[in-house]
Design an enzyme around this catalytic site. Structure first.
Site, PDB file in Angstrom:
ATOM      1  N   GLY A  14       0.833  -1.196   0.000  1.00  0.00           N
ATOM      2  CA  GLY A  14       0.000   0.000   0.000  1.00  0.00           C
ATOM      3  C   GLY A  14       0.861   1.237   0.000  1.00  0.00           C
ATOM      4  O   GLY A  14       0.391   2.362   0.024  1.00  0.00           O
ATOM      5  N   THR A  15       2.166   0.970  -0.032  1.00  0.00           N
ATOM      6  CA  THR A  15       3.146   2.035   0.031  1.00  0.00           C
ATOM      7  C   THR A  15       3.278   2.773  -1.280  1.00  0.00           C
ATOM      8  O   THR A  15       3.814   3.878  -1.315  1.00  0.00           O
ATOM      9  CB  THR A  15       4.509   1.417   0.371  1.00  0.00           C
ATOM     10  OG1 THR A  15       4.698   0.301  -0.523  1.00  0.00           O
ATOM     11  CG2 THR A  15       4.520   0.895   1.786  1.00  0.00           C
ATOM     12  N   ARG A  38      14.855  12.650  -1.640  1.00  0.00           N
ATOM     13  CA  ARG A  38      14.025  12.838  -2.816  1.00  0.00           C
ATOM     14  C   ARG A  38      12.714  12.064  -2.689  1.00  0.00           C
ATOM     15  O   ARG A  38      12.716  10.868  -2.412  1.00  0.00           O
ATOM     16  CB  ARG A  38      14.791  12.347  -4.046  1.00  0.00           C
ATOM     17  CG  ARG A  38      14.003  12.623  -5.287  1.00  0.00           C
ATOM     18  CD  ARG A  38      14.769  12.248  -6.537  1.00  0.00           C
ATOM     19  NE  ARG A  38      13.848  12.419  -7.654  1.00  0.00           N
ATOM     20  CZ  ARG A  38      13.881  11.682  -8.746  1.00  0.00           C
ATOM     21  NH1 ARG A  38      14.792  10.743  -8.885  1.00  0.00           N
ATOM     22  NH2 ARG A  38      13.010  11.895  -9.696  1.00  0.00           N
ATOM     23  N   GLY A  70      13.884   6.597   3.045  1.00  0.00           N
ATOM     24  CA  GLY A  70      12.587   5.938   3.236  1.00  0.00           C
ATOM     25  C   GLY A  70      11.619   6.855   3.970  1.00  0.00           C
ATOM     26  O   GLY A  70      12.032   7.732   4.728  1.00  0.00           O
ATOM     27  N   GLU A 104       7.956   4.902   7.654  1.00  0.00           N
ATOM     28  CA  GLU A 104       7.906   4.773   9.110  1.00  0.00           C
ATOM     29  C   GLU A 104       8.219   6.075   9.845  1.00  0.00           C
ATOM     30  O   GLU A 104       8.064   6.160  11.054  1.00  0.00           O
ATOM     31  CB  GLU A 104       8.859   3.656   9.554  1.00  0.00           C
ATOM     32  CG  GLU A 104       8.353   2.300   9.110  1.00  0.00           C
ATOM     33  CD  GLU A 104       9.387   1.211   9.225  1.00  0.00           C
ATOM     34  OE1 GLU A 104       9.383   0.529  10.243  1.00  0.00           O
ATOM     35  OE2 GLU A 104      10.188   1.040   8.283  1.00  0.00           O
TER      36      GLU A 104
END
Lengths: 331, 761, 152
Positions: free
Chosen positions: B473-474, B651, B725, B728
């Site tokens: 779902g990312t 980015r 990332g 999280e």
């Protein structure tokens, strides 16, 4: 889920003709029954689907000078949306609107809602041994467990399970009656007498006879119920059972409370009418002091445990907040 | 433009709609339990209802007598069926070393003691409820800090763990003018993805196909192979869509091998969909933690000392460890720090990753303490952070690859209106609602993994990307299409992407927020290889518009290869010059700091993740969150009308999917602060609220305005594409901001989560 | 049982729910199982036009009812329902697992006249859990689609 025989009853007579009434469960919306059958908590031998009775009086809402008659198979959503409910009995409309979710309100019948079972996890999960309500004599695991959700009023050493519903709390405040039918005939019962405090026999939750069916809810005419509301306190903003709730109605004339109704949910083992609080209000002018005194007396018999002690204070504040709001309602 | 698709700034990627969106809104997306499998039998687990002891007897008579029951696996007939799993934290694959059905021993509540397989789900449920298991029970110790548990220093049990330390924190604390000492607690929490833990196993000619939602299909393949004693090449894992995971589907749980064994024994596919309540013990969870923190500062707010001792719960079988002081010590300049992490072994199932496993509890504790220190100092908490901002690692002195913490604070504070805040606590209200504001920092290590990918370009100008990565779902499908589009000069619509299959080139675990950085870089590398070959072909051609040009000057744009003057030719012509109908390149990528043998490990289904604090540099993403709470004056319901977060994370590949990730994570932060807690019955070490009514997650009505600000950040060091990332980052620190806001509204300091009505009455 | 306009004659175990019938017998796996106890909303379908939880509805009790699932709302030749398009436009999901239930519930919300304001939508959609927490975007999608649904 254990297997069962399924019968669809097209008439009241067909629904009431049962060989072994104690093994029968009526199916309406199914939101409690199917859930508890999946959990293996309820194991009826026969399920009698009474939804066809919706086509008759059990599916109707009637409002007239005598009051309001809500068929037992009317859905929560239908009742909440009915103009007579909304205008004449805000406490009732609120109690329905604030309950469950939109899907469940579409499915659940009013009769079934009154009979919903406690959310006590020790009752709902059969992997726990001790639950006097599910297995009489097995004990009560909740007494010394995480019992944040459990009752502080009407409890017994055998059971502290909270009655979870909202509608019944509003109905108790309104002095509502239910019409019942069984093979033996018909009778009426006060909603206040429907649920039994656990005492020594928590497994007997209601005063319905085996095989007896709720046909309708009768709410007496009560013009001053327009000054009423249902206040529900919960962690989430929606879709949660009450930690505490108050159904209140005030007959306020010339600045004096002539009559008052206070009922409590989320705090007690049954829908809880707080008569003493009502007496403390009647004849008084609304003020914070009066409301606080009423709240104090309503919770005076509370029996808090480790996890739910906060409910005593929360219950009082819920009452006070509800009364303040009711007193300032524009009607 | 909708809020959902923020305009990209400074090198961010376009808000391309998800390429899998149509499949998801039509019901066509196939999650594990959706795959049509002919003639499947249905399995249901039976789990223990004691936490410690041994099985005395299992009565199968009634279950076996139920028509339609095909098989009941128990220790009687399956004790040797499953080989000992290897634990992921020790280089293996499994969520626990627990070997299902192998003995009478009960290690924890909810341990699998039998599995029923029947012709239908209804029959299997019925039969499972008829199995009677008796136990010899001993009193368990399940509570962190309770009697009977065993506390061990993390550094004593885990060779990789080092407690970050610098200077002399004890002495600096003693002599400091301003200081605080606080103890804080975080609860047990369960991921509760809405998709249940489903597994379908199908054998054909000795080969096994597993349909299971997975964050790491290579790990699942190798883990199950090990547990069954078969060749990993005989296993195929299929997991194209995952219905939420948050860490819960990252390692191999004991159920999968049992389903495979049943299917092999019956010669028929077997489908298991683990019931919601059983998921609480069949998979992992976020363990409860405790923290003792001392902070000391000079009058100007400069931190002088930071001491942090923490305790984390784990099981008896596995030494699970998160160790979040690696993160907290990187937040601010502090000359003297001493930290120590302990694990506490208890009679519980093994915990595991849950969204920002170390950072959520540890940064909550640290940031709550920082907010308390600000009050002791009489400082604006934003200014306290500003005076302690740093551009080098406080522990090692290495530089941050990039760090935009204070820019995040400034942008979020402006959007929130922080300058209008009221002092002292308890003075802001709106009718019957008390108002409180709070803020806190977020940070998350930028982690990367070795990865491999295959990219194929065909004559029509379409390209296909293949990698055994995962889209939880990312937005992985979409950002990988964008990466390939960018690499080949094509529109994203021209790219198709296959993920979530163990037969593809190995991608990393979808955990630690490593997918976008790792996979985009390897896809970019594969695209570079394609460009190189095609450029060479057109430049070295005897004729054509690009013949004889310097191939390094060629650009791939709009489906063409062009030189600086705009002369060029189509990709189809370039392929003709290469003498091929299509071109396919396989690439492997090794991030900075990783060892080449990490690739071999990845092919064997083991994790090899680098990032955060490294030898020569330190890589983290940062953010700042501001929250407003409204708390009822009488009944103390806590509502969150608005929250603002600003995040800088290198980015951004796609501002639409990134916005959703940040927003969802901030709501996770709210949930962690105000809603989620798995309750433990201490007498029995059993979970009580194992369902979605009693284990509370926020509902729609709980969520007010959520504002996400993406702060542009260029990081030329962290990896070639400059990606950090994001999945999280944004649920870190939220709880500390909320705890502060609750204090500001009510004057009550609550030092445990979740904060509830009863804490504020 | 009539599902998406097609009549099915089925012989079923009396214990079978509408949810398991759709998924295991009719191959309509768009409707999801998230809790099986009426607590998450992932299994929401329309029954005679009203949103209900298929996990708590016995198939036997749904005899004669018209069930509409996520597979039954798109127009001919794949034209998306305005609610489906709005969910895409607003990125009103991440993992997508709760999405069919959200969309069916959202259509019910609009039809029931509960989509008039943001607070009304939020309350009306609170029976559908989204663990990825796309809630604000779900609300935005419903606001967009409700206008288009009224217009059509």
């Amino acid at each position: 889920m254990r297997s069962f025989s399924y019968m669809r009853a097209d008439s009241e007579a067909a629904a009431l003709q049962q060989a072994e009434p104690s093994d029968v469960q009526f199916l309406a919306g199914g939101t409690t029954l199917v859930d508890l059958m999946k959990l293996d908590v309820l194991r009826p031998a026969q399920v009698v689907d009474i939804t066809p009775l919706r086509r008759g009086p059990a599916g109707e809402i009637r409002a007239d000078g005598d009051g309001l008659r809500l068929g037992a198979l009317v859905s929560m959503a239908e009742a909440a949306a009915h103009p007579a409910v909304q205008s004449g009995y805000p406490v009732l409309a609120d109690s329905l609107r604030l309950a469950a979710s939109a899907q469940l309100r579409n499915m659940a019948s009013l009769g079934g809602n009154l009979l919903q079972r406690t959310r006590c996890p020790y009752y709902r999960d059969t992997s726990w041994h001790a639950c006097n309500k599910r297995e009489p004599g097995s004990g009560c695991a909740a007494l010394e467990a995480p019992n944040r959700m459990h009752a502080v009023l009407g409890t017994s050493p055998a059971c502290i399970a909270t009655y979870p519903g909202d509608l019944a709390v509003a109905l108790v405040a309104l002095d509502a009656m239910i019409d019942l039918a069984s093979e033996g005939g018909r009778r009426s019962l006060r909603v206040a007498d429907l649920h039994r405090p656990p005492g020594e026999t928590p497994e007997r939750e209601t005063n319905l006879a085996p095989g007896e069916m709720i046909l309708a809810i009768e709410i007496p005419a009560m013009p001053w119920a327009r000054r009423s509301l249902f206040l529900k306190i919960r962690d989430r903003a929606s879709y949660e059972f009450a930690l505490a709730s108050a159904a209140v109605a005030l007959d306020l004339q010339d600045g004096v409370i002539r009559q008052a109704r206070v009922a409590l949910g989320g705090l007690a083992t049954v829908p809880w009418r707080a008569h003493e609080a009502e007496q403390a209000l009647e004849g008084k002018r609304p003020s914070d002091d009066v409301f606080e005194a009423a709240a104090e007396v309503a919770l005076v018999d509370a029996q808090p445990l480790r996890g739910n002690g906060y409910k005593v204070l929360l219950g009082k504040r819920t009452i006070i907040r509800a009364l303040r709001q009711a007193a300032s309602m524009e009607i | 433009m909708s809020k959902a698709a923020p305009p990209p700034q400074d090198g961010m990627g376009e808000p391309v709609p998800r390429i899998d969106a149509r499949a998801k809104v039509t019901g066509a997306a196939l999650y594990a339990a959706d795959f049509p499998v002919a003639n499947a039998a249905h399995a249901v687990l039976v789990i223990s209802n004691v936490a410690k002891g041994s099985i005395r007897g299992i009565d199968l008579f009634a279950a076996k007598a139920t028509p339609g029951v095909l098989l009941v696996l128990t220790r009687e007939n399956a004790a040797d069926a499953v080989k000992r799993p290897s634990y992921f934290a020790e280089g293996g694959h499994a969520s626990t070393k627990e070997r299902p059905l192998s003995s009478d021993r009960i290690w924890h509540d909810g341990q699998i003691v039998a599995m029923v397989v029947a012709d239908s789900y209804e029959i299997a449920c019925d039969a499972a409820s008829r199995i009677g298991v008796t136990y010899d029970e001993t009193r368990p110790a399940g509570k962190l800090g309770g009697p009977g548990t065993e506390t061990v220093a993390a550094s004593a049990v885990n060779k990789k763990h080092k407690d970050p330390m610098v200077g002399d924190a004890e002495r600096a604390y003693e002599s400091a003018p301003f200081k605080i000492e606080v103890e804080l607690e975080t609860p047990t929490q369960h991921h509760n993805p809405i998709e249940l833990f489903a597994t379908t196993c199908l054998w054909s000619d000795g080969k096994l196909t597993i349909y299971e939602p997975s964050q790491f299909v290579y790990g699942l393949k190798h883990g199950v192979a090990e547990q069954l004693g078969i060749d990993p090449t005989d296993i195929r894992v299929v997991s194209p869509f995952v219905g939420g995971a948050f860490g819960s589907k990252g390692s191999v749980t004991p159920r999968t091998a049992l389903v495979a064994i049943a299917a092999r024994q019956l010669g028929r596919p077997v489908k298991l969909v683990v019931a919601r309540d059983q998921g609480f013990t069949v998979a992992t969870y976020r363990a409860e933690t405790r923290h003792r923190i001392r902070l000391a500062a000079a009058r100007n707010g400069k931190l002088l000392a930071y001491q942090h001792e923490a305790w984390e719960l784990t099981s008896r079988i596995d030494d699970y460890l998160v160790g979040g002081t690696e993160a907290t010590t990187r937040l601010y300049a502090v000359p003297n720090a001493a930290t120590k992490v302990n694990i506490v072994r208890a009679d519980r199932n093994t915990p595991g990753f849950m969204r920002s496993p170390p950072e959520v509890p540890y940064v909550y504790a640290y940031e709550a303490a920082i907010n308390e220190l600000a009050e002791v100092l009489g400082m604006d908490p934003v200014e306290l952070r500003r005076v302690n901002d740093t551009h080098k690692d406080p522990i090692t002195g290495a530089p941050f690859t990039s760090r935009s913490l204070m820019r995040c604070y400034d942008e979020a504070a402006r959007a929130f209106g922080w300058s209008h805040r009221r002092e002292p606590p308890g003075t802001a209200s709106d009718g019957d609602w008390l108002i409180g504001w709070g803020c806190a920092s977020a940070l998350y290590p930028t982690q990367m993994s070795v990865a491999a990918a295959r990219v194929r370009l065909v004559r029509s100008g379409a390209a296909h990307v293949e990698i055994a990565a995962h889209d939880l779902g990312t937005g992985a499908y979409t950002v990988l299409a964008q990466a390939a589009a960018e690499g080949l000069g094509l529109r994203p619509e021209a790219i198709s992407v296959t993920l979530g299959e163990s037969s593809l080139p190995p991608g990393p675990v979808a955990g630690g927020s490593i997918t976008t950085a790792s996979c985009c870089n390897v896809v970019a590398k594969a695209c570079g290889q394609i460009r190189e070959k095609l450029s060479r072909a057109v430049a070295q051609a005897k004729d054509g518009p690009l013949a004889g040009t310097n191939r390094r000057m060629l650009q791939f744009a709009n489906g063409r290869i062009v030189d600086s003057r705009g002369n060029g030719e189509g990709l189809d012509q370039a392929l003709d010059r290469l003498g091929t109908g299509a071109i396919e390149e396989y690439a492997e990528w090794i991030p900075h700091g990783a060892k080449p043998e990490g690739l071999q490990k990845l092919y064997r289904g083991s994790l090899d993740i680098v990032g955060g604090p490294m030898e020569d540099r330190v890589a983290f993403a940062f953010g700042a969150e501001f929250v407003e709470l409204r708390i009822n004056r009488y009944t103390r319901e806590i509502r969150v009308p608005r929250i603002v977060g600003a995040f800088a994370s290198g980015r951004i590949m796609n501002t639409r999917t990134a916005h959703s990730q940040y927003m969802g994570a901030m709501i996770w932060g709210i949930a962690s602060a105000l809603h989620e807690e798995t309750e433990l019955d201490e007498r029995t070490a059993r979970y009580v609220n194992k369902n979605l009514a009693d284990y509370q997650v926020p509902v729609n009505a709980d969520i007010g305005e959520v504002e996400v600000i993406m702060v542009p950040e260029v990081d030329r060091l962290v990896n070639p594409l400059g990606i950090k990332g994001i999945g999280e980052l944004a649920n870190v620190g939220t709880a500390a901001a909320i705890a502060e806001a609750a204090y500001r509204a009510t004057g009550k300091r609550v030092r445990k989560l979740p904060i509830r009505i009863e804490d504020l009455l | 049982m009539k599902v998406n306009g097609q009549l099915h004659r089925l012989s079923l175990d009396v214990r079978t729910t509408v949810l398991d019938t759709l998924r295991e017998r009719l191959g309509l796996t768009g409707t999801k199982k998230g809790c099986d106890h009426g607590q998450c909303g992932a299994c929401t379908v329309l029954a005679d036009g009203q949103r209900v939880l298929s996990c708590l509805t016995l198939a036997a009790a749904a005899e004669g009812k018209e069930i509409t699932t996520i597979e039954g709302i798109a127009g001919p030749v794949g034209a998306l329902h305005p609610m489906q398009q709005a969910f895409i436009d607003h990125d009103a999901f991440q993992c997508g697992y709760c999405t069919p239930g959200q969309i069916m519930s959202a259509i019910g919300c609009v039809r029931e006249g509960q989509a008039g304001s943001e607070p009304a939508i939020k309350e009306s959609m609170s029976g559908n859990l989204c663990r990825c927490a796309a809630y604000p975007k779900i609300v935005a999608a419903i606001r967009q689609a409700s206008g288009e649904m009224r217009g059509s």
